[in-house]
Structures are given as structure tokens and as C-alpha cells.
Design a protein around this motif. Structure first.
Motif, short mmCIF file in Angstrom:
data_model
loop_
_atom_site.label_atom_id
_atom_site.label_comp_id
_atom_site.label_asym_id
_atom_site.label_seq_id
_atom_site.Cartn_x
_atom_site.Cartn_y
_atom_site.Cartn_z
N SER A 103 0.83 -1.20 0.00
CA SER A 103 0.00 0.00 0.00
C SER A 103 0.87 1.26 0.00
O SER A 103 1.61 1.51 0.94
CB SER A 103 -0.90 -0.02 1.23
OG SER A 103 -1.50 1.23 1.41
N SER A 104 0.76 2.04 -1.07
CA SER A 104 1.52 3.30 -1.12
C SER A 104 1.01 4.25 -0.04
O SER A 104 1.79 5.01 0.53
CB SER A 104 1.33 4.03 -2.45
OG SER A 104 1.52 3.23 -3.54
N MET B 61 1.23 5.90 -10.14
CA MET B 61 1.39 4.46 -9.97
C MET B 61 2.08 3.86 -11.17
O MET B 61 1.44 3.27 -12.04
CB MET B 61 0.02 3.82 -9.75
CG MET B 61 -0.63 4.28 -8.48
SD MET B 61 -2.17 3.48 -8.17
CE MET B 61 -2.80 4.50 -6.87
N THR C 115 1.84 -0.05 -11.09
CA THR C 115 0.49 -0.51 -11.41
C THR C 115 0.22 -0.37 -12.91
O THR C 115 -0.39 -1.25 -13.53
CB THR C 115 -0.54 0.31 -10.60
OG1 THR C 115 -0.15 0.25 -9.24
CG2 THR C 115 -1.93 -0.23 -10.76
N PRO D 291 -3.94 -1.80 -1.22
CA PRO D 291 -3.71 -3.11 -1.83
C PRO D 291 -4.79 -3.51 -2.84
O PRO D 291 -5.98 -3.30 -2.61
CB PRO D 291 -3.72 -4.06 -0.64
CG PRO D 291 -3.32 -3.22 0.51
CD PRO D 291 -3.88 -1.86 0.23
N VAL E 250 -5.78 -2.42 -5.64
CA VAL E 250 -6.58 -1.48 -6.42
C VAL E 250 -6.25 -1.58 -7.92
O VAL E 250 -7.08 -1.29 -8.77
CB VAL E 250 -6.41 -0.05 -5.86
CG1 VAL E 250 -5.16 0.61 -6.37
CG2 VAL E 250 -7.61 0.79 -6.20
N GLY E 251 -5.05 -2.03 -8.21
CA GLY E 251 -4.64 -2.17 -9.61
C GLY E 251 -5.59 -3.04 -10.41
O GLY E 251 -5.87 -2.77 -11.58
N ASP F 203 1.42 -7.32 -6.59
CA ASP F 203 1.01 -6.07 -5.94
C ASP F 203 2.15 -5.55 -5.05
O ASP F 203 2.47 -4.35 -5.04
CB ASP F 203 -0.25 -6.34 -5.11
CG ASP F 203 -0.97 -5.06 -4.70
OD1 ASP F 203 -0.52 -3.97 -5.09
OD2 ASP F 203 -2.00 -5.14 -3.99
N ASN G 83 5.92 1.88 -7.33
CA ASN G 83 5.09 3.09 -7.23
C ASN G 83 5.73 4.10 -6.27
O ASN G 83 5.84 5.29 -6.57
CB ASN G 83 3.70 2.75 -6.68
CG ASN G 83 2.85 1.98 -7.68
OD1 ASN G 83 3.20 1.89 -8.85
ND2 ASN G 83 1.74 1.42 -7.23
N1 ASP Z 1 -1.13 -1.52 -4.11
C1 ASP Z 1 -0.77 -0.50 -5.05
C2 ASP Z 1 -0.37 0.75 -4.31
O1 ASP Z 1 -0.70 0.94 -3.18
C3 ASP Z 1 -1.85 -0.22 -6.02
C4 ASP Z 1 -2.08 -1.45 -6.86
O2 ASP Z 1 -1.36 -1.60 -7.84
O3 ASP Z 1 -2.93 -2.28 -6.54
O4 ASP Z 1 0.32 1.59 -4.86
#
Ligand code: ASP
Length: 450
Positions: free
Chosen positions: A274-275, A309, A312, A354, A356-357, A386, A393
């Protein structure tokens, strides 16, 4: 080196290696079977609790940290023109790096021809969730209720509100000086908490990684070796080549030092996927390790965690080519250009959390007419992917932050070039004896007065 003074990064890396080893052991020995003791009490018990508590502790810091550091940042810049310039530059660079990332991914995946002639049966089904339309994203930048935005951890409205508070404080002027000073103290206190939470990282990272590896489907990994290989390759090329070239060309800063200093943030991003949860660590890394002034970082870091991202985007590029090939569909050049545009836009409206991609990917698929259930094919390996893409990211956020800061004269080269600057030593959490006595006396005096 004094044993107690082992750097935190070293300790975290050791935790990570041990986590991988134990996770592998649990997975391959079959000890982690559903309902087994190890699965119930250790992997889904102890490791889950430690991991979640740690991620919660990080998330706990995000909203107050962003709020106070942005207020300090805006007051530190002290001028709207500069603020606008920092915003424009970082936005342009974020979009540019994301576009490069996805173009690179599509090019690599298409030239390797991954997924061609493959006959994959998916057992997992995937039904797409809606990503918010761009109009809504724009509307939501202005929170109708800032407390609601804070409670939800919605980054763009939080950034907007904090900047507005900062600007208003500047406008109020002298009368507001104690408020600004208060925000500075609060910011410092939050940063101390970040350091405190970070010292827990070796154990938490161990638990998080051991759990992920124990649950990893190695058969799936084998089946999807082509997809995984190309994706990981593209992510590494973007991190070590593209981003480092961008850093060098736009700022002249040393990529070697950058890679050395960003390691902590990468490990946190990798283990939490998670960024957003990594914002406190990224912020600390760029300010204390790389010498970026808070006036730039307080804005660019949370902004980047939300809209930037690269990793992603790379996943989306590779997945699109892969699934199109598996289904024997040809997207043509217009199809791929649409994918590039959609991925860049989708990254703006979705938060760095997490998984979201995959949601963004379903939006891209719908747009170019690829079957959404195709995403089910890659679902099984997505958690691991991820973790890796989140590390990319976060690195992208830090690259852009350093470039913008350097161009604004807000980066201390002395700190950047000092290898040890801001490194967390494991024994750095302590309260000075003198300070403790002073505080005790102050408390005593207050009591005596009453
Ligand atoms: N988990 C990634 C983020 O927090 C986003 C994703 O690619 O799902 O940057």
C-alpha cells in the motif's frame, strides 16, 4: 559496528529473509494446509495479528501527518506562485513517468508475445468493480465535510483542505503564528511516531512476508511464469533504468545514492502493498535521508501516493497484452493507445491501497473490449505482484519529489550526498534522562500549584 547500532534497514532485510525462509518452509512442507495448527494459529493467527497491527499503526499516522506537514509545508513555501509551480511540475512528471511505464510494459510484453498459444483455464472468476468516473474524482477533490474525508483517509480532499488551511493561516498573518508553530510541533511529534513505528518493522515485516509466502500458490506461479517473468522484468527495468535516467537527467542527482536511501520505503511498500500506508516512511525517507525540504515533500509525497502508480501501470500493460493473447484478440494500435490513456487517467482517481490495480484493470478492459473475467487468470499471483509494483510506485513518488525539490532549490545536497544521513539506528528511540527529569519537575510544579 556496535551491535545495538545495526541500521534498521539491515534488521528489516534480515526479518524479510527469515520471513521468506519460514514462509517457504510452511508452504512447501504442506504445514500450512487449511485448518492445520500452523495455518490457524501461526499464519492466520499470530502473523496475521502482528502484520495487521503494524499496518494499522502506519495508517494511523497518515492522516495527521499529511495534515500537519502540509500546513507546515504551505507556510514554509509562503507564496502561492511557488505552490502552484510545485503542483504543476509534480503533476506533469507523475503523468509522464506513468505514461512511459505503461508504454514500456506494452512494448516489452508485445515483443515477447506472452500468452500466445496458451490454453489457460481459470478457476477464479472476477467481476469488475467500478472505478469512479473522472468527473466524480474532480468533484470529490473538494470535501463537503473535511472530517469525513479525514476519517475515510481520502487523500485528495485531505490535501486540498490542508493546503487551504495553510494558505488561510498565511493570510491571517501574525495572529496565526502560534497556530503555525503548533502545527510545526505536531509535525515533529508525528515524525517521532513514524520513527517509533519503524523500529517495529523488522518483526512486522517478518510476519507479513512469512504469511504472504506461506499462502503463495507456487503451482500457479509456475503456470503463469511467462506473465510473472515479463511483469517483474518490466518493473525492474522501470525502477533501475527508466526512473534512474529520469532522475539523473532532470536533477543530476546520484542514482546510486537514491537507490541506497530508498530501500527502507521500498521494503515497507513491498510488505504492506500500500503506497498510502507507506506515506509516513516515504515522507521520512525523502526529508531526512535525501534532504528534501518538507515544503515540497509534504505535498508531492501524498499526492504521488494517490495519483502516481508506475508499477500498477506496468502491470496493466503486461496484463492487457497477456490476456488479449490468451484469448487470441488483437487490440491494434488504437486499442493500445486507449490502454495507455485509460491507465494514466485511472491512476489519478484511485488510492494507493492493496489490490486497487485490479479494479483499474477492469476499467481498462471494459474500455478496449477485453473479457473482464480474463482477470481471473492472473488473480492468483496478484498479491505478490502487488507487493512488487507498490515498491516501484513508491520509488516513482520519491524520484519525482527529489526532482521537483532540486529544481526549486529545496533539496540539501549535503544531506543527499551523506550516506548515513537520517538512517534510523535501532537504539534511536529513547527519552533523554535530562529531558525526563525536566518533564517530571514541570509536572510536579503544576501539581504543587493546584
Ligand atoms: N497496491 C498498489 C499501491 O498501493 C496499487 C495497486 O497496484 O494495486 O500503490
Amino acid at each position: 559496528m556496535d551491535k545495538n547500532k545495526m541500521s534498521l534497514t539491515m534488521k528489516v532485510l534480515v526479518g524479510m529473509a527469515l520471513g521468506i525462509a519460514l514462509g517457504l518452509f510452511f508452504n512447501l512442507s504442506g504445514l500450512n494446509a487449511d485448518g492445520s495448527f500452523v495455518n490457524t494459529y501461526i499464519v492466520d493467527g499470530l502473523f496475521l495479528i502482528i502484520g495487521k497491527m503494524f499496518v494499522n499503526a502506519l495508517k494511523m499516522l497518515v492522516v495527521p501527518l499529511v495534515f500537519f506537514s502540509l500546513i507546515c509545508g504551505v507556510c514554509g513555501i509562503g507564496n502561492l506562485k511557488t505552490l502552484g509551480r510545485v503542483g504543476t511540475k509534480s503533476f506533469a512528471l507523475y503523468m509522464m513517468t506513468t505514461a512511459i511505464a505503461i508504454t514500456l510494459a506494452i512494448t516489452i510484453a508485445a515483443s515477447v508475445g506472452i500468452g500466445e498459444g496458451m490454453n489457460l483455464e481459470s478457476t477464479a472468476s472476477f467481476t469488475g468493480k467500478e472505478t469512479p468516473p473522472l468527473t466524480q474524482v474532480l468533484i470529490d477533490i473538494i470535501p463537503s465535510n473535511p472530517i469525513h474525508a479525514m476519517a475515510n483517509g481520502d487523500m485528495l480532499p485531505l490535501i486540498f483542505f490542508s493546503i487551504l488551511v495553510g494558505i488561510s493561516l498565511l493570510m491571517v498573518g501574525r495572529k496565526a503564528s502560534s497556530f503555525i508553530e503548533g502545527a510545526e510541533i505536531a509535525n515533529e511529534v508525528m515524525m517521532k511516531m513514524v520513527t517509533m513505528v519503524m523500529t517495529m518493522a523488522p518483526y512486522a515485516v517478518f510476519a507479513l512476508i512469512a504469511k504472504s509466502v506461506a499462502e503463495l500458490g507456487f503451482d500457479l506461479l509456475g503456470q503463469l511464469a511467462g506473465y510473472v517473468g515479463v511483469l517483474v522484468g518490466a518493473l525492474l527495468i522501470h525502477l533501475f533504468v527508466t526512473l534512474m535516467i529520469v532522475l539523473k537527467v532532470f536533477s543530476g542527482l546520484s542514482p546510486r545514492l537514491f537507490l541506497q536511501k530508498i530501500r527502507n520505503a521500498q521494503v515497507f511498500a513491498f510488505s504492506t502493498a500500500s503506497s498510502n500506508a507507506t506515506i509516513p516512511v516515504t515522507l521520512r525517507t525523502v526529508t531526512e535521508r535525501m534532504g528534501v525540504n518538507n515544503s515540497v515533500a509534504s505535498f508531492t509525497v501524498p499526492f504521488g501516493a494517490t495519483i502516481n502508480m508506475d508499477g500498477t501501470a506496468i502491470m496493466q500493460g503486461v496484463a492487457t497484452v497477456f490476456i488479449a493473447n490468451v484469448y487470441g484478440l488483437d487490440l491494434g494500435i488504437t486499442g493500445y493507445l486507449t490502454v495507455i490513456l485509460m491507465s494514466v487517467l485511472a491512476s489519478i482517481g484511485t488510492a494507493g491501497v492493496p489490490g486497487v490495480g485490479l479494479i483499474m484493470l477492469s476499467m481498462v478492459f471494459a474500455q478496449v473490449g477485453l473479457p473482464i473475467e480474463g482477470i481471473g487468470l492472473i488473480l492468483g499471483v496478484d498479491r505478490l505482484m502487488d507487493m512488487i509494483r507498490t515498491a516501484v510506485n513508491v520509488s516513482g513518488d520519491a524520484v519525482v519529489t527529489s526532482i521537483v525539490a532540486k529544481s526549486e532549490g529545496k533539496l540539501s545536497l549535503e544531506t543527499y550526498n551523506d550516506v548515513t544521513a537520517g538512517a534510523v539506528m535501532v537504539d534511536s528511540i529513547h527519552i533523554d534522562d535530562a529531558v525526563e527529569q525536566e518533564l517530571a519537575q514541570a509536572v510536579q510544579q503544576t501539581h504543587d500549584k493546584q
